[in-house]
Design a protein around this motif. Structure first.
Motif, PDB file in Angstrom:
ATOM      1  N   TYR A   1     -23.974  80.835  -3.280  1.00 31.26           N
ATOM      2  CA  TYR A   1     -24.183  79.544  -2.634  1.00 31.26           C
ATOM      3  C   TYR A   1     -25.348  79.587  -1.641  1.00 31.26           C
ATOM      4  O   TYR A   1     -26.188  78.695  -1.619  1.00 31.26           O
ATOM      5  CB  TYR A   1     -22.901  79.099  -1.936  1.00 31.26           C
ATOM      6  N   ALA A   2     -25.418  80.617  -0.829  1.00 32.33           N
ATOM      7  CA  ALA A   2     -26.477  80.717   0.185  1.00 32.33           C
ATOM      8  C   ALA A   2     -27.864  80.769  -0.459  1.00 32.33           C
ATOM      9  O   ALA A   2     -28.812  80.184   0.062  1.00 32.33           O
ATOM     10  CB  ALA A   2     -26.263  81.942   1.066  1.00 32.33           C
TER      11      ALA A   2
ATOM     12  N   ALA B   1     -27.667  80.904 -12.611  1.00 38.27           N
ATOM     13  CA  ALA B   1     -27.417  79.469 -12.734  1.00 38.27           C
ATOM     14  C   ALA B   1     -26.215  79.120 -11.860  1.00 38.27           C
ATOM     15  O   ALA B   1     -25.207  79.840 -11.841  1.00 38.27           O
ATOM     16  CB  ALA B   1     -27.129  79.081 -14.175  1.00 38.27           C
ATOM     17  N   GLU B   2     -26.355  78.038 -11.122  1.00 42.81           N
ATOM     18  CA  GLU B   2     -25.246  77.527 -10.317  1.00 42.81           C
ATOM     19  C   GLU B   2     -24.615  76.365 -11.077  1.00 42.81           C
ATOM     20  O   GLU B   2     -25.292  75.444 -11.515  1.00 42.81           O
ATOM     21  CB  GLU B   2     -25.750  77.030  -8.961  1.00 42.81           C
ATOM     22  N   VAL B   3     -23.302  76.418 -11.226  1.00 48.70           N
ATOM     23  CA  VAL B   3     -22.548  75.384 -11.931  1.00 48.70           C
ATOM     24  C   VAL B   3     -21.671  74.670 -10.897  1.00 48.70           C
ATOM     25  O   VAL B   3     -20.823  75.297 -10.263  1.00 48.70           O
ATOM     26  CB  VAL B   3     -21.670  76.004 -13.042  1.00 48.70           C
ATOM     27  N   ALA B   4     -21.921  73.371 -10.721  1.00 48.71           N
ATOM     28  CA  ALA B   4     -21.147  72.562  -9.771  1.00 48.71           C
ATOM     29  C   ALA B   4     -20.200  71.670 -10.569  1.00 48.71           C
ATOM     30  O   ALA B   4     -20.610  71.006 -11.519  1.00 48.71           O
ATOM     31  CB  ALA B   4     -22.075  71.715  -8.915  1.00 48.71           C
ATOM     32  N   GLU B   5     -18.929  71.689 -10.177  1.00 46.28           N
ATOM     33  CA  GLU B   5     -17.902  70.916 -10.868  1.00 46.28           C
ATOM     34  C   GLU B   5     -17.081  70.130  -9.858  1.00 46.28           C
ATOM     35  O   GLU B   5     -16.995  70.510  -8.691  1.00 46.28           O
ATOM     36  CB  GLU B   5     -16.968  71.853 -11.638  1.00 46.28           C
TER      37      GLU B   5
ATOM     38  N   TYR C   1     -18.110  75.539  -6.901  1.00 45.52           N
ATOM     39  CA  TYR C   1     -19.303  76.205  -7.416  1.00 45.52           C
ATOM     40  C   TYR C   1     -18.926  77.536  -8.052  1.00 45.52           C
ATOM     41  O   TYR C   1     -18.099  78.280  -7.533  1.00 45.52           O
ATOM     42  CB  TYR C   1     -20.305  76.462  -6.286  1.00 45.52           C
ATOM     43  N   SER C   2     -19.571  77.812  -9.154  1.00 47.86           N
ATOM     44  CA  SER C   2     -19.478  79.131  -9.760  1.00 47.86           C
ATOM     45  C   SER C   2     -20.872  79.474 -10.282  1.00 47.86           C
ATOM     46  O   SER C   2     -21.752  78.614 -10.349  1.00 47.86           O
ATOM     47  CB  SER C   2     -18.434  79.164 -10.883  1.00 47.86           C
ATOM     48  N   TYR C   3     -21.051  80.724 -10.637  1.00 50.16           N
ATOM     49  CA  TYR C   3     -22.393  81.194 -10.961  1.00 50.16           C
ATOM     50  C   TYR C   3     -22.391  81.958 -12.274  1.00 50.16           C
ATOM     51  O   TYR C   3     -21.430  82.659 -12.606  1.00 50.16           O
ATOM     52  CB  TYR C   3     -22.945  82.040  -9.805  1.00 50.16           C
ATOM     53  N   MET C   4     -23.482  81.774 -12.985  1.00 53.94           N
ATOM     54  CA  MET C   4     -23.672  82.453 -14.259  1.00 53.94           C
ATOM     55  C   MET C   4     -24.925  83.326 -14.152  1.00 53.94           C
ATOM     56  O   MET C   4     -25.820  83.049 -13.363  1.00 53.94           O
ATOM     57  CB  MET C   4     -23.822  81.431 -15.384  1.00 53.94           C
ATOM     58  N   GLU C   5     -24.916  84.373 -14.951  1.00 56.88           N
ATOM     59  CA  GLU C   5     -26.037  85.314 -14.976  1.00 56.88           C
ATOM     60  C   GLU C   5     -26.546  85.413 -16.405  1.00 56.88           C
ATOM     61  O   GLU C   5     -25.759  85.469 -17.354  1.00 56.88           O
ATOM     62  CB  GLU C   5     -25.532  86.671 -14.494  1.00 56.88           C
TER      63      GLU C   5
ATOM     64  N   LEU D   1     -18.128  68.556 -15.118  1.00 59.31           N
ATOM     65  CA  LEU D   1     -19.381  69.226 -14.813  1.00 59.31           C
ATOM     66  C   LEU D   1     -20.290  68.226 -14.106  1.00 59.31           C
ATOM     67  O   LEU D   1     -20.555  67.146 -14.620  1.00 59.31           O
ATOM     68  CB  LEU D   1     -20.050  69.725 -16.094  1.00 59.31           C
ATOM     69  N   GLU D   2     -20.744  68.575 -12.913  1.00 55.38           N
ATOM     70  CA  GLU D   2     -21.594  67.680 -12.123  1.00 55.38           C
ATOM     71  C   GLU D   2     -23.077  68.041 -12.214  1.00 55.38           C
ATOM     72  O   GLU D   2     -23.924  67.185 -12.321  1.00 55.38           O
ATOM     73  CB  GLU D   2     -21.166  67.688 -10.654  1.00 55.38           C
ATOM     74  N   LYS D   3     -23.356  69.350 -12.149  1.00 56.84           N
ATOM     75  CA  LYS D   3     -24.758  69.748 -12.060  1.00 56.84           C
ATOM     76  C   LYS D   3     -24.892  71.232 -12.391  1.00 56.84           C
ATOM     77  O   LYS D   3     -24.030  72.034 -12.051  1.00 56.84           O
ATOM     78  CB  LYS D   3     -25.228  69.494 -10.622  1.00 56.84           C
TER      79      LYS D   3
END
Length: 137
Positions: free
Chosen positions: A97-98, A65-69, A79-83, A55-57
């Motif tokens: 991402y945009a 929420a954007e999850v960067a790995e 990148y993946s996204y949570m709601e 997990l980076e950020k």
């Protein structure tokens, strides 16, 4: 942990209902059955690679929420996204991402609304893990 346990039921419980439905619409069984079949057909090296993801950020914007790995050996983050869903965060089918990186994603040409710029990161034009025809975000 759900992946390490190979638990399709647990993985699906971490998804929004919209994500689960999208998965079920593309497979022949329930979400848990489909994810379980995927686990059953995946070799051990893939699970080992998944276990090394770092997990980076995490960036939160409102209900998203954007999850960067990162993965060892790769120079790019994934990148993946949570709601926000009720009192919990759930994995979303949307790829935002945009919205999280407007500086890397040129917008629509205001003088020609149907012409989209093609420069920039290719991730700018992805809007769903199921493809652009199903987003609706």
């Amino acid at each position: 942990m759900a992946v390490r346990l190979h638990s399709g039921k647990t993985v699906c419980a971490l998804m929004t209902p919209d994500f689960r439905k999208g998965l079920e619409d593309r497979t022949t069984g329930t979400c848990a059955q489909s994810v379980g079949e995927l686990f059953g057909s995946t070799d051990a090296s893939t699970f080992n690679k998944a276990g090394s993801i770092r997990l980076e950020k995490v960036v939160v914007k409102g209900q998203w929420a954007e999850v960067a790995e990162s993965t060892p050996g790769s120079s790019e983050w994934s990148y993946s996204y949570m709601e926000r869903f009720g009192d919990r965060w759930r994995w979303s089918r949307h790829f935002l991402y945009a919205e999280f990186h407007p500086d890397k994603c040129p917008g629509i040409n205001p003088n020609n609304w149907y012409e989209q710029y093609t420069e920039g990161d290719p991730k700018c034009f992805q809007d769903s893990v199921f493809g652009s025809d199903t987003s609706g975000s």
